[in-house]
Scaffold this active site. Structure first.
Site, mmCIF file in Angstrom:
data_model
loop_
_atom_site.group_PDB
_atom_site.id
_atom_site.type_symbol
_atom_site.label_atom_id
_atom_site.label_comp_id
_atom_site.label_asym_id
_atom_site.label_seq_id
_atom_site.Cartn_x
_atom_site.Cartn_y
_atom_site.Cartn_z
ATOM 1 N N CYS A 79 0.902 -1.202 0.018
ATOM 2 C CA CYS A 79 -0.074 0.114 -0.013
ATOM 3 C C CYS A 79 0.722 1.268 -0.155
ATOM 4 C CB CYS A 79 -0.929 -0.057 1.191
ATOM 5 S SG CYS A 79 -0.262 -0.438 2.898
ATOM 6 N N GLN B 110 1.863 5.563 8.793
ATOM 7 C CA GLN B 110 0.753 4.506 8.237
ATOM 8 C C GLN B 110 -0.178 4.189 9.334
ATOM 9 O OE1 GLN B 110 4.550 2.663 6.095
ATOM 10 N NE2 GLN B 110 2.733 1.136 6.394
ATOM 11 N N ARG C 238 3.885 3.623 12.149
ATOM 12 C CA ARG C 238 2.712 3.301 12.559
ATOM 13 C C ARG C 238 2.217 4.525 13.231
ATOM 14 N NH1 ARG C 238 0.034 -0.049 9.409
ATOM 15 N NH2 ARG C 238 1.245 -1.830 10.121
ATOM 16 N N HIS D 112 -2.699 6.077 4.730
ATOM 17 C CA HIS D 112 -1.392 6.313 4.794
ATOM 18 C C HIS D 112 -0.940 7.790 4.439
ATOM 19 C CE1 HIS D 112 -1.353 2.327 6.065
ATOM 20 N NE2 HIS D 112 -0.463 1.674 5.323
#
Ligand code: HSE
Length: 373
Positions: free
Chosen positions: A137, A164, A269, A276
């Site tokens: 992604c 993300q 993260r 994202h």
């Protein structure tokens, strides 16, 4: 021969569900004879997609899978590794479309991101390639955002620092993030309701909650809400994580770059749900004027848009809150960096479940149908 018999595996999960929604929104089910497969609910009715479909088939019944002209799998890499070799060994010549990473880097597969690599896809279909895999992604969203720069051949190297979303860790990750937020909010409720409580008191309470045993961390292994996690996926030999390694490996495969472009950075993260974001440091091959860069970025594909580098536009358009659930890939904060006139900075956001996962799969199915139609 028209492609009509299309099997779907892993259609109930998050990416599979978004894929079905997008196919419905675009009218893609028309003309298909879909068959839905399951690993656990064989024989139950198929989901309602507006066209007839038999009861759920067994996702491990090779002979039944082999009747499909195309199989779309959002079931995960272990499934791919087990089932695809068996199918191929039995002589199955159908198209395998996959969301998982298992086959991405194999020579007999193409990573699909057609706004960026349609030429490459068309060539592969003509050459008889049978495996088409959605990209990571973060990589897909980076290439959608910076499409124009790569097309012009302006990028010498780039570094991406990512932000993300929880969705990248799956449905359980999204749930855990919100559960963490609830624990923190519940614990801080009294102080928040007390207008005399100081920010430092609130901070102490939040820190205790974040470090406390009451915060669910089974999925991420650490607090994400009110914190962040600078590690995604498994370690690689050079000290980077697998997620970081993919920028170079997958990015260059998608671009089909003759000379690989160095791309590296840190993947982090953060507590967004499904978008994202990435900040880029880009070394250009030459001092291209900023207005030319902006034009090229904005015109590269139908989904990218240029956000003016001002506060109001940035707050309004360049955030997970603004982009979530859409196919838009805004690029903003575009400016030359202090390191020199051939250094460019930019920031982009994209929905991890759409362009980051389901949309390239939906579109390759359409492209294959066009080719075979
Ligand atoms: N690996 C990505 C992430 C998601 O963890 O965010 C899937 O490409």
């Amino acid at each position: 021969m028209a492609l009509e018999r299309v099997g779907f595996v892993g259609w109930r999960g998050m990416v599979g569900s978004v894929l079905r929604e997008r196919m419905s929104a675009e009218g893609d089910w028309a003309g298909l004879e879909p068959e839905f497969f399951s690993t656990s609910q064989v024989g139950l009715p198929a989901p309602d997609v507006g066209v007839a479909a038999p009861p759920l088939g067994d996702a491990y019944e090779i002979s039944r899978l082999a009747r499909q002209q195309v199989i779309v799998s959002c079931q995960g890499g272990d499934y791919t590794k087990q089932v695809l070799p068996e199918l191929r060994a039995g002589g199955w010549q159908g198209y395998w479309i996959d969301a998982a990473s298992a086959k991405r880097m194999d020579d007999d597969s193409v990573i699909v991101l057609d706004p960026v690599n349609r030429d490459h896809i068309d060539r592969a279909i003509a050459e008889g390639v049978r495996n088409y895999v959605g990209g990571n992604c973060t990589v897909s969203l980076m290439l959608m955002a910076l499409d124009g720069l790569f097309r012009e051949g302006w990028v010498e190297w780039l570094s991406s620092m990512t932000y993300q979303a929880a969705s990248g860790a799956g449905a359980r990750g999204m749930r855990e993030l919100v559960e963490q937020m609830r624990v923190i909010g519940d614990d801080a409720r009294k102080l928040l309701d007390d207008s005399a409580a100081s920010a430092l008191e609130i901070d102490r309470e939040v820190s205790e909650s974040v470090r406390g045993a009451g915060l669910p961390t089974e999925n991420f292994g650490a607090p994400l809400a009110a914190s962040l996690i600078p590690w995604i996926d498994s370690p690689m030999e050079g000290g980077e994580t697998r997620e970081e390694w993919k920028a170079f490996a997958e990015g260059n495969k998608i671009l089909a770059s003759g000379t690989p472009i160095a791309m590296d950075g840190f993947c982090v993260r953060i507590g967004a749900m499904r978008c994202h974001s990435q900040a880029f440091t880009i070394k250009l091959r030459s001092d291209v004027p900023l207005d030319e860069i902006e034009g090229v970025l904005a015109d590269a594909n139908d989904w990218v848009s240029l956000v003016p580098n001002d506060k109001d536009s940035t707050l309004e358009r360049l955030s997970p809150a603004a982009v979530s659930g859409t196919l838009d890939v805004p690029v903003g904060r575009v400016r030359k960096l202090r390191m020199g006139p051939d250094y460019l900075g930019a920031f982009s956001v994209g929905d991890q479940l759409l362009w980051g996962a389901a949309e390239p799969l939906r579109r390759i199915l359409g492209i294959l149908r066009e080719h075979e139609g």
